[in-house]
Design an enzyme around this catalytic site. Structure first.
Site, PDB file in Angstrom:
ATOM      1  N   CYS A 146       0.843  -1.207   0.000  1.00  0.00           N
ATOM      2  CA  CYS A 146       0.000   0.000   0.000  1.00  0.00           C
ATOM      3  C   CYS A 146       0.872   1.248   0.000  1.00  0.00           C
ATOM      4  O   CYS A 146       1.288   1.721   1.059  1.00  0.00           O
ATOM      5  CB  CYS A 146      -0.940  -0.006   1.210  1.00  0.00           C
ATOM      6  SG  CYS A 146      -2.008   1.447   1.322  1.00  0.00           S
ATOM      7  N   CYS A 149      -0.553   4.254   1.906  1.00  0.00           N
ATOM      8  CA  CYS A 149      -0.373   4.198   3.363  1.00  0.00           C
ATOM      9  C   CYS A 149       1.066   4.524   3.765  1.00  0.00           C
ATOM     10  O   CYS A 149       1.307   5.221   4.748  1.00  0.00           O
ATOM     11  CB  CYS A 149      -0.669   2.801   3.895  1.00  0.00           C
ATOM     12  SG  CYS A 149      -2.281   2.158   3.497  1.00  0.00           S
ATOM     13  N   ASP A 150       2.027   3.974   3.029  1.00  0.00           N
ATOM     14  CA  ASP A 150       3.400   3.900   3.529  1.00  0.00           C
ATOM     15  C   ASP A 150       4.416   4.790   2.807  1.00  0.00           C
ATOM     16  O   ASP A 150       5.583   4.829   3.205  1.00  0.00           O
ATOM     17  CB  ASP A 150       3.890   2.440   3.469  1.00  0.00           C
ATOM     18  CG  ASP A 150       3.005   1.515   4.291  1.00  0.00           C
ATOM     19  OD1 ASP A 150       2.368   2.007   5.236  1.00  0.00           O
ATOM     20  OD2 ASP A 150       2.938   0.316   3.978  1.00  0.00           O
TER      21      ASP A 150
END
Lengths: 327, 198
Positions: A146, A149-150
């Site tokens: 992801c 997200c990261d």
């Protein structure tokens, strides 16, 4: 204050949709056509036209009613347009996880959190089988699925993205906003993502495309330090990176996002009854993600239709399937 | 970020007479911070006004923006109603585990499935007095993200040594926490954790 409160899933109390269909291939798109026509609020979440087995099929000649050759993507586009004409909404997104245990089902995508009274799983069977060495050990230590997200953890660093789908290129594009260098490793010589998207990525500073590059291993002591990949012309090489984002495909049913909430068979597929109900109330499954399924678009479409009728039966408290709601 | 966090809390509190905000200065009100177990700022403690002050419970470190705003609202609902929705087996297992249990869930505001991991931890904290559960916004606390080597979210860290990647289901987290009741295994985990720190 700009807090980006949209898509938090809280705008409407209760379920946002009557039914959420995960996967927009022939099974999912046909299910959507039927549920939308039954006036159920229908959301289809799909990774992109070219992400599934039909979308990447060059020619289809045996779909009833379609004379001559048509590409899988064109056929799928027609199915989607038909579903949309009855009110279904298609969203390009990837489902990361779901909560199917409660009466209201929650679906977590990259772009938002969605709730529904019923869920149809039609994710197909282009999931990965074997992982590359080092991938599991270094998950959360530089291996990620992801980028949204990261990506913030990789500011000014060098990362790699493995994959050739729309999703892979979009995530690679997102990473160019953070990382110094983004290497896109496409397992095939040609990417499956649309050419304009690939071009947009390739034109970013620090973006490097490696066509026909197979990810062989992720290496590092406690965190990702290198990847090893091979190309036909240059053989195997090592690339120092601090992160690797993996969006590779294979031939296994896609069920990882269920996180064990539904049992899978030994071959990784989902088990349903004659109305495509899974053991969880309100959760249905159709298409290539199923066991004992013939991998044909027309079969997937038919399963989608039956499951949609079963959803309608359940949500409207009918005793029997209603075949044509227009009457 | 503290000013933005205060503003956000006041805006949320203005939505219902059942909600109120008290703002404390981390330095000037150090005693209050200690009572609530607050060790960094910005910090939010979501508490019932009719409950005794405790240094355990639901905490959010960093501004709850993006997807984490939904966590804050759900936290308020959980604290208010006490309707936690945990299954009976979880409650039994939690009861059997030795305390204190400190759960930190690292998140980013752009992570759509992080709220699920945070809320599970917060539910456990509300179910048991021995559990403290915090959301930690990783980009606002880079020193903590470094300390726990967070390169992906959500990452759940229990008593420093148990690290869980992803928004795992309730039974899986409880399964990982069983090691808290296994002294030799816990000792090994702690040794490995301390070796990594050095």
């Amino acid at each position: 204050m700009n807090l980006n409160l949209s898509n938090s899933g809280l705008e409407q109390p209760g379920a946002n949709y009557d039914v959420i269909i995960i996967g927009g291939g022939p099974a999912g798109a046909t299910a959507a056509l039927y549920t939308a026509r039954a006036e159920l609020r229908t959301l289809v979440i799909d990774k992109g036209l070219g992400s599934g087995a039909l979308g990447i099929t060059h020619k289809i000649a045996n779909y009833p009613g379609i004379l001559g050759d048509i590409s899988g993507a064109d056929l799928l586009q027609r199915m989607r347009q038909q579903a949309e004409s009855f009110g279904a909404t298609f969203l390009q997104d990837k489902v990361q996880s779901v909560d199917l245990m409660a009466e209201t089902k929650t679906v977590f995508g990259n772009s938002g959190v969605f709730t529904a009274r019923a869920v149809i799983i039609s994710t197909g069977s282009m999931g990965r089988g074997q992982r590359v060495p080092g991938e599991d050990e270094l998950l959360g230590r530089g291996v990620s699925y992801c980028a949204t997200c990261d990506a913030a953890f990789f500011k000014g660093q060098t990362v790699a993205v493995a994959g050739n789908s729309d999703e892979a290129v979009e995530e690679a594009l997102f990473l160019t906003r953070f990382a110094k260098q983004v290497h896109l490793l496409s397992p095939t010589p040609e990417l499956k993502a649309p050419a304009e998207l690939v071009h947009e990525f390739a034109s970013k500073p620090g973006a490097i495309v490696h066509p026909g590059a197979a990810l062989r291993a992720v290496e590092g002591d406690g965190r990702v330090e290198n990847i090893r990949f091979a190309t036909r012309h240059q053989g195997e090489q090592t690339l120092p990176v601090s992160g690797v984002f993996i969006y590779l495909q294979g031939g296994r049913p896609i069920t990882d996002f269920l996180q064990g909430q539904l049992q899978v068979s030994e071959t990784g597929c989902l088990v349903v009854d004659a109305e495509y109900r899974t053991p969880l109330p309100g959760v249905f499954a159709v298409g290539d993600v199923l066991c004992n399924h013939v991998k044909q678009a027309v079969v997937a479409a038919a399963e989608g239709a039956v499951a949609a009728m079963a959803v309608e039966k359940q949500l409207h408290g009918r005793k029997q399937l209603a075949v044509d709601w227009a009457k | 970020m503290c000013e933005d966090t205060r503003e956000l809390m006041e805006e949320v509190a203005s939505l219902s007479p059942k909600l109120s905000v008290e703002t404390f200065d981390f330095v000037a009100d150090a005693a209050v911070a200690a009572q609530y177990g607050i060790d960094k700022i910005p910090a939010i403690a979501v508490v019932r006004t009719d409950a005794p002050v405790t240094n355990r419970g639901v905490r959010l470190y960093g501004i709850p923006s993006g997807y984490e705003f939904s966590t804050l609202i759900e936290d308020i609902r959980l604290v208010s109603t006490g309707d936690l929705g945990l299954n009976a087996q979880t409650l039994q297992e939690l009861d059997a585990l030795p305390g204190p249990i400190d759960i930190q869930v690292f998140v980013t505001p752009t992570c759509p499935y992080c709220p699920r991991a945070v809320l599970l931890a917060h539910r456990l904290a509300l179910a048991s007095d021995k559990v403290n559960a915090s959301m930690v916004e990783a980009t606002e606390f880079p020193q903590l993200a470094n300390r726990y080597q967070v390169y992906g979210v959500p990452r759940t860290v229990v008593n420093d040594v148990i690290h869980v990647e992803g928004a795992v289901p309730e039974d899986m987290l409880m399964g990982k926490m069983k090691v808290l009741d296994d002294a030799p295994a816990l000792f090994k985990l702690r040794q490995r954790w301390e070796a990594n720190l050095n």
